[in-house]
Design an enzyme around this catalytic site. Structure first.
Site, PDB file in Angstrom:
ATOM      1  N   TYR A  99      17.640  29.842   5.964  1.00 59.73           N
ATOM      2  CA  TYR A  99      16.526  30.647   6.450  1.00 59.73           C
ATOM      3  C   TYR A  99      16.583  30.815   7.967  1.00 59.73           C
ATOM      4  O   TYR A  99      16.778  29.847   8.710  1.00 59.73           O
ATOM      5  CB  TYR A  99      15.194  30.009   6.064  1.00 59.73           C
ATOM      6  CG  TYR A  99      14.856  30.156   4.595  1.00 59.73           C
ATOM      7  CD1 TYR A  99      14.668  31.412   4.030  1.00 59.73           C
ATOM      8  CD2 TYR A  99      14.712  29.039   3.787  1.00 59.73           C
ATOM      9  CE1 TYR A  99      14.343  31.558   2.687  1.00 59.73           C
ATOM     10  CE2 TYR A  99      14.391  29.160   2.437  1.00 59.73           C
ATOM     11  CZ  TYR A  99      14.213  30.424   1.891  1.00 59.73           C
ATOM     12  OH  TYR A  99      13.895  30.559   0.565  1.00 59.73           O
TER      13      TYR A  99
ATOM     14  N   LYS B  16       0.841  -1.207   0.000  1.00 60.97           N
ATOM     15  CA  LYS B  16       0.000   0.000   0.000  1.00 60.97           C
ATOM     16  C   LYS B  16       0.872   1.251   0.000  1.00 60.97           C
ATOM     17  O   LYS B  16       2.099   1.170   0.112  1.00 60.97           O
ATOM     18  CB  LYS B  16      -0.927  -0.001   1.214  1.00 60.97           C
ATOM     19  CG  LYS B  16      -0.204   0.031   2.556  1.00 60.97           C
ATOM     20  CD  LYS B  16      -1.198  -0.031   3.703  1.00 60.97           C
ATOM     21  CE  LYS B  16      -0.453   0.019   5.043  1.00 60.97           C
ATOM     22  NZ  LYS B  16      -1.384   0.023   6.191  1.00 60.97           N
TER      23      LYS B  16
END
Length: 357
Positions: A252, A34
């Site tokens: 950042y 899955k």
């Protein structure tokens, strides 16, 4: 070659399946593919695991895609299907179905087709996610026995804490066995962690997922300790190098500052590729086969790496963020996540390069 790239090792998948069989020699194996084969590519994973006794998927659309790709193995729909129309499609695709709710029982009883399903009746043994509660289980089983659309009934449950050696799993196993053993039906309990840590949970069928992809579900134990090999290596390359002075920030918000004159390598991978944005400074990566650490905030397309102690490192060098040589488990504590999420979150812009297929 574009970067980053996820290299998928088909031989590792097959080797990991062999480990499952050695650990649970008396059980048949439903290989769970899955979530696009845990990010590895569902269809090619299914082909690599052709020796499994069946495949487990969450949703009917996955089963349809596997059948359209020519996969003929047994397919088990782990969430079952919803509504009479989906039962018709599941029948067309020759799927086995989990039944875990009264609504699914109702729809199965209304199914008018000639197909007769193999049904896996799910017990809620304590996880409280899906499945019939203990007090409702016998009635659900009786309804399935009377249903003309059912050819065979198997029983299953799911363990919530099988990576721990504790009373939670022991209690779930007792609840399941006390209720189900007298029925004489084929049983399935074990996920990857239970395959490794709970031999009493192996029973007739095991349903491994994570361990097939070469990662450990067990805390403080690596996949290599169990003979598992990583099936995915997520790699990129350095695309630039900056010389940074003492006290200067990187990235950042300047959450990393140089404590010494430093060399910072910039690698072409970021949260746009699925690398966790919240990964903290100090997380390990391999640069040219040698370990270095992340310095600064992960951005959309790039990470910064402290390569001060790797004077030979240069633009163009390979960077491995997890996989061969650096298990994904090493990144987990720096990213506040799990191996499951790391591989499942790799985005579609990262190409999958298969080897050994």
């Amino acid at each position: 070659m574009s970067f980053p790239v996820a290299t998928i090792d088909a031989a590792a998948l097959r080797s990991n399946l062999a480990v499952v069989r050695r650990m649970a020699p008396r059980s048949r194996v439903i290989a769970v593919v899955k979530a696009n084969g845990y990010g590895h590519g569902m269809i090619r994973v299914a082909r690599a695991l052709a020796d499994a006794d069946g495949l487990g998927v969450a949703r009917l659309a996955d089963a349809v895609a596997l059948r359209e790709a020519g996969v003929t193995q047994r397919i088990l729909l782990l969430e079952g299907v919803f509504g009479v129309e989906q039962f018709a499609l599941a029948a067309k695709e020759q799927c086995e179905i989990v039944v875990h709710s009264p609504e699914q029982l109702d729809a199965l009883e209304q199914f008018a087709g000639s197909h007769r399903f193999i049904v896996w009746l799910k017990l809620n043994s304590g996880m409280n996610r899906l499945g019939f509660r203990v007090e409702d289980f016998a009635a659900a089983h009786a309804r399935l026995q009377r249903c003309s659309s059912v050819s065979q009934i198997r029983v299953m449950t799911h363990l919530s804490s099988s990576e721990e050696r504790g009373h939670v799993t022991a209690t779930q196993l007792k609840v399941f066995d006390d209720l189900v053993a007298p029925l004489g039906l084929e049983r399935s309990v074990a996920n990857s962690a239970a395959v490794i840590g709970w031999p009493e949970a192996h029973q007739d069928w095991v349903r491994p997922g994570l361990m097939l992809y070469g990662m450990s579900p067990m805390p403080n134990q690596t996949a290599a300790e169990f003979g598992l090999r990583p099936a995915m290596t997520l790699s990129t390359q350095l695309i630039g190098v900056q010389n940074v002075g003492v006290g200067e920030p990187v990235g950042y918000n300047g959450i990393w500052r140089a404590q010494r004159p430093s060399r910072i390598g910039i690698a072409a991978i970021g949260y746009g590729d699925g690398f966790p944005r919240g990964t903290r400074n100090g997380a390990p990566v391999l640069v040219g086969g040698k370990e270095a650490t992340i310095a600064g905030r992960v951005s959309m397309d790039m990470i910064s790496i402290d390569i001060t102690d790797l004077p030979q490192a240069k633009a163009g060098d390979e960077v491995v963020v997890w996989g061969e040589g650096l298990p994904a488990e090493r990144l987990v504590p720096y990213a506040d996540t799990t191996c499951y999420e790391l591989v499942c979150r790799v985005t579609s812009r990262v190409p999958l390069l298969w080897k050994g297929a």
